[in-house]
Write a protein that holds these residues in place. Sequence first.
Motif, short mmCIF file in Angstrom:
data_model
loop_
_atom_site.label_atom_id
_atom_site.label_comp_id
_atom_site.label_asym_id
_atom_site.label_seq_id
_atom_site.Cartn_x
_atom_site.Cartn_y
_atom_site.Cartn_z
N GLY A 115 0.80 -1.22 0.00
CA GLY A 115 0.00 0.00 0.00
C GLY A 115 0.83 1.26 0.00
O GLY A 115 0.93 1.98 -1.01
N ILE A 116 1.48 1.56 1.12
CA ILE A 116 2.19 2.83 1.30
C ILE A 116 3.33 2.99 0.31
O ILE A 116 3.49 4.03 -0.32
CB ILE A 116 2.71 2.94 2.75
N GLN A 117 4.14 1.95 0.15
CA GLN A 117 5.29 2.03 -0.75
C GLN A 117 4.86 2.21 -2.20
O GLN A 117 5.45 3.02 -2.94
CB GLN A 117 6.15 0.78 -0.60
N THR A 118 3.85 1.49 -2.61
CA THR A 118 3.36 1.59 -3.99
C THR A 118 2.83 2.99 -4.28
O THR A 118 3.14 3.60 -5.32
CB THR A 118 2.25 0.56 -4.26
N LEU A 119 2.02 3.52 -3.37
CA LEU A 119 1.45 4.85 -3.54
C LEU A 119 2.53 5.92 -3.55
O LEU A 119 2.49 6.87 -4.35
CB LEU A 119 0.44 5.12 -2.42
N SER A 120 3.53 5.76 -2.67
CA SER A 120 4.62 6.73 -2.59
C SER A 120 5.46 6.73 -3.87
O SER A 120 5.85 7.79 -4.37
CB SER A 120 5.50 6.43 -1.38
N LYS A 121 5.76 5.55 -4.39
CA LYS A 121 6.55 5.46 -5.63
C LYS A 121 5.82 6.12 -6.79
O LYS A 121 6.43 6.83 -7.60
CB LYS A 121 6.86 4.01 -5.96
N PHE A 122 4.51 5.87 -6.87
CA PHE A 122 3.72 6.49 -7.94
C PHE A 122 3.80 8.01 -7.83
O PHE A 122 3.94 8.71 -8.85
CB PHE A 122 2.26 6.04 -7.85
N ASN A 123 3.74 8.54 -6.62
CA ASN A 123 3.79 9.98 -6.43
C ASN A 123 5.14 10.57 -6.81
O ASN A 123 5.23 11.66 -7.38
CB ASN A 123 3.49 10.32 -4.95
N VAL A 124 6.22 9.83 -6.53
CA VAL A 124 7.55 10.29 -6.90
C VAL A 124 7.69 10.37 -8.42
O VAL A 124 8.18 11.35 -8.98
CB VAL A 124 8.63 9.36 -6.30
N PHE A 125 7.25 9.33 -9.11
CA PHE A 125 7.30 9.32 -10.57
C PHE A 125 6.46 10.45 -11.17
O PHE A 125 6.88 11.12 -12.12
CB PHE A 125 6.83 7.97 -11.12
#
Length: 361
Positions: A115-125
């Motif tokens: 959850g958190i890691q996936t959402l955070s990576k998407f936001n960085v990209f």
Amino acid sequence: MGAHAWALYAVFGLVLGGLTRNSGKAGDISAPVISATKGVINRAWQLQLSFSIKLIAILAIFFGVVGTIANSTLLLRKGLELELGVESALFSGFIIICLIALLYTISAKLGLKKGIQTLSKFNVFLAFALIAWLLIFVPIEPIIDIAIGGTWGYIQLITTGTWQFESVLNDPAWATGWTYNYYFWWLAWGPFVGVFLAKISQGRPVWQYILGVVFVPTFVTIIWFSVFSGSAIAWDQTHNAGILEAIKADYTQGLFVFFEQLGWQGGLLIWSSLLLLLIFVATSADSAVLVIRQLSGASEAQTWSLYAWSFALGLCAFVLLVQNNEPLNRSVAIIGALPFLIIFILQLIGFIKEFIREFNH
């Protein structure tokens, strides 16, 4: 949000991570304080103190995130009003908070990696895509000038006026209404950011930790603000677009007025920016929910606590939104963080005490 904020978060993580190895209490936010008071109070009082510390930390995290959700919703609501012509501010604010709450609840339910890691990576990209996209339409020279000038000014500020005392300010009211507000806001975020940093940084040398937590994010922050502020200022000077006037009237309008000058690309940039902000708030809140549950002693199987805390965050944020008062949102975060300042000082004492003990050993 420069080195000041990231350094504060780094200290939180270092204090917790530094004691984890010796105390065997990974992520225990009360462990440094218990270490500082060892030999001063008995075991029974230590247990009471541990409970009080966790309660104060929960309140600091809760109110800090509530203020962030409410403030971010104000900006998101302004974007919907300008783009879609939504007239009902209360209704649009309610929908936005519901979307944010849904996102951070699902993310927290899925856990740290899914959850958190996936959402955070998407936001960085998405953030770097926005920067790259914007650089296509604006000249690079003013961005470089602002990056160099702003960085030099910031270095001078760190060395001569970090605490923004009246003697070094042209406008002392600025420090009261802005600088100190954000110091305490960052303090409210410190407990749950520190717990995460301590967990993901175990086994790394201190120099790598400081480089990754303080210098890299500060460098990225400088790039981010230089690109957006430099391009907006250059565009305003070249096209007389009225961006600065819009910011003076209402700072939430500056981004939208700027992007509207870029035609159809501007429309995509506006919606991408709104999505970026929405996910950023959600990734902050889902981390907070996980840490609050951990501090409250709830197990992963007790999903009712996840839903209860998620609902409470959204409800309190909506109550603040109804007030439509941005300074009030900051004040709420500060009120929640003030008691934790004492705990933070005790944590530092405990960390230094353990550090000296380990060094002597």
